[in-house]
Design an enzyme around this catalytic site. Structure first.
Site, PDB file in Angstrom:
ATOM      1  N   SER A  70     -21.738 -39.192  42.289  1.00 54.83           N
ATOM      2  CA  SER A  70     -21.756 -37.589  42.151  1.00 54.83           C
ATOM      3  C   SER A  70     -22.503 -37.394  43.583  1.00 54.83           C
ATOM      4  O   SER A  70     -22.056 -35.813  44.141  1.00 54.83           O
ATOM      5  CB  SER A  70     -22.919 -37.939  41.510  1.00 54.83           C
ATOM      6  OG  SER A  70     -22.324 -37.431  40.137  1.00 54.83           O
ATOM      7  N   CYS A 322     -21.717 -33.023  22.965  1.00 55.50           N
ATOM      8  CA  CYS A 322     -23.713 -33.542  21.999  1.00 55.50           C
ATOM      9  C   CYS A 322     -24.529 -33.580  21.770  1.00 55.50           C
ATOM     10  O   CYS A 322     -25.555 -34.394  21.485  1.00 55.50           O
ATOM     11  CB  CYS A 322     -22.551 -32.998  19.705  1.00 55.50           C
ATOM     12  SG  CYS A 322     -21.577 -34.427  20.083  1.00 55.50           S
TER      13      CYS A 322
END
Length: 389
Positions: A70, A322
């Site tokens: 990242s 989720c």
């Protein structure tokens, strides 16, 4: 327990830990110091740099160590946007990139950049033609992932790189899922920047790298000292860098064997789970990461699926967000055309080097068992089919 979430992270390899241990204990010198004790650390860092570079056909001096994939993604996008702002402000990426790319692009849009998010087909493939058609006079960067982290589709990086070179546009690929798992050559593929992460190939979490082609300069993301040839400040994380070097060496030496073994297990797993009615493979059917099987099972919620799989002794993950506290399904699954109510029932099973032959059968049996159990309780399942069929 069978671990089938290697796309999320991998076990630290014993060989990697053995290489790291001296630099966590007695060889603790700072590689930026001038005395001989510190030079041992410096030499270890440079040895690791050569090993990391060898996997992608790069030169050692083109590798810059970071804390993770990242960070590498952020460095490229922000660094190019800042360095080349006088040339243009247009960035091309895809709608199925990792959040490290997507969120950074959104940030840059707030800073005045213009971003084109290319669509994908039903298999999650970005066509080279769409990349070519999106290039404008003010395009400064194309960033397309080498392989998708959720559905495993491998992108036509070589073709996109050729287009970028021909049109004079810088090309970056997020290769976090691909590095060490499939062949990559930065020269042959005309890649200018490549992001990678260690914990996908057997290192501890917290180490990554960025390939920057010789001759290119981008603005620094972290300012301070003169480490990494004045491009990335901060005292080098010597033990983890050494670990990344060893993991890269092992991945490079064993890549062909791992690909062959994992593809056989993956294909068996896919064939078995697709026997379950109303189950669909996501991603390209053949041009996908060697160990990754990604499916959606209609009539089931991803969170319940994961919890029940764990109760059966299987560690897996869901393409649905989720599991991270969001009620929205994955942006990747929506991008390939799945409706919300089906995208919620996603399951990613990613095999790795530690998986043994036969694990794929046990995983498939667990999926069949869990699917039957959850469908029996599902309010959207009637008889042998979903209520929307």
């Amino acid at each position: 327990m069978i671990y089938a979430d290697n796309s999320a992270t991998t076990r630290v390899k014993p060989e990697v830990l053995d290489k790291m241990m001296p630099y966590l204990t007695e060889q603790y010198g700072n590689p930026s110091s001038l005395y001989a004790f510190a030079y041992d650390a410096k030499r270890a860092v440079e040895d690791a740099r050569e090993k990391v570079a060898a996997v992608i056909g790069a030169k050692a001096r083109e590798i810059f160590f970071t804390s993770c994939g990242s960070e590498s993604d952020n460095w490229v996008l922000k660094g190019v946007a800042s360095k080349y702002k006088d040339k243009g402000n247009h960035i091309i990426t895809s709608c199925i990139e990792h959040p490290a790319i997507m969120e950074t692009c959104k940030y840059l849009e707030k800073q005045g950049c213009r971003v084109t998010y290319l669509p994908v087909d039903e298999y999650g493939v970005i066509t080279p033609e769409s990349v070519s058609n999106a290039i404008c006079e003010d395009t400064i960067l194309i960033s397309i992932m080498a392989a998708n982290n959720e559905i495993g589709t491998i992108q036509p990086i070589r073709e996109i790189g050729a287009i970028a070179k021909e049109r004079g546009v810088l090309f970056h690929t997020d290769a976090v899922q691909a590095y060490g798992h499939i062949p990559l050559d930065v020269k042959e593929m005309n890649i200018d920047f490549l992001s990678l992460s260690g914990h996908k190939i057997g290192t501890p979490k917290g180490i990554g790298a960025l390939y920057i082609r010789t001759g290119l300069r981008i603005d620094n993301l972290i300012h301070g000292g003169g480490q990494e040839r004045h491009r990335r400040a901060g005292t080098e994380n010597v033990p983890y860098i050494v670990g990344l070097g060893e993991a890269a060496r092992l991945a490079n030496e064993n890549m062909a064997e791992n690909i062959s073994r994992l593809e056989k297990m993956r294909d068996t797993l896919i064939e078995r789970v697709l026997r379950i009615p109303y189950t669909k493979l996501t991603g390209h059917p053949t041009n996908r990461l060697p160990g990754l099987c990604s499916i959606v099972i209609e009539g089931i919620e991803g969170e319940a699926l994961l919890l029940n799989m764990f109760n059966e002794g299987i560690c897996a993950s869901s393409g649905s967000a989720c599991s991270s506290g969001s009620l929205d399904p994955s942006h990747v699954l929506l991008a390939i055309g799945l409706p919300h109510h089906i995208a919620h029932g996603s399951l990613r099973l990613s095999l790795g080097e530690d998986n043994e032959p036969g694990d794929e059968i046990k995983i498939a049996e667990a999926v069949e068992k869990v699917a039957a159990r959850l469908r029996a309780m599902s309010p959207v399942w009637e008889g042998n089919k979903p209520i929307w069929d």
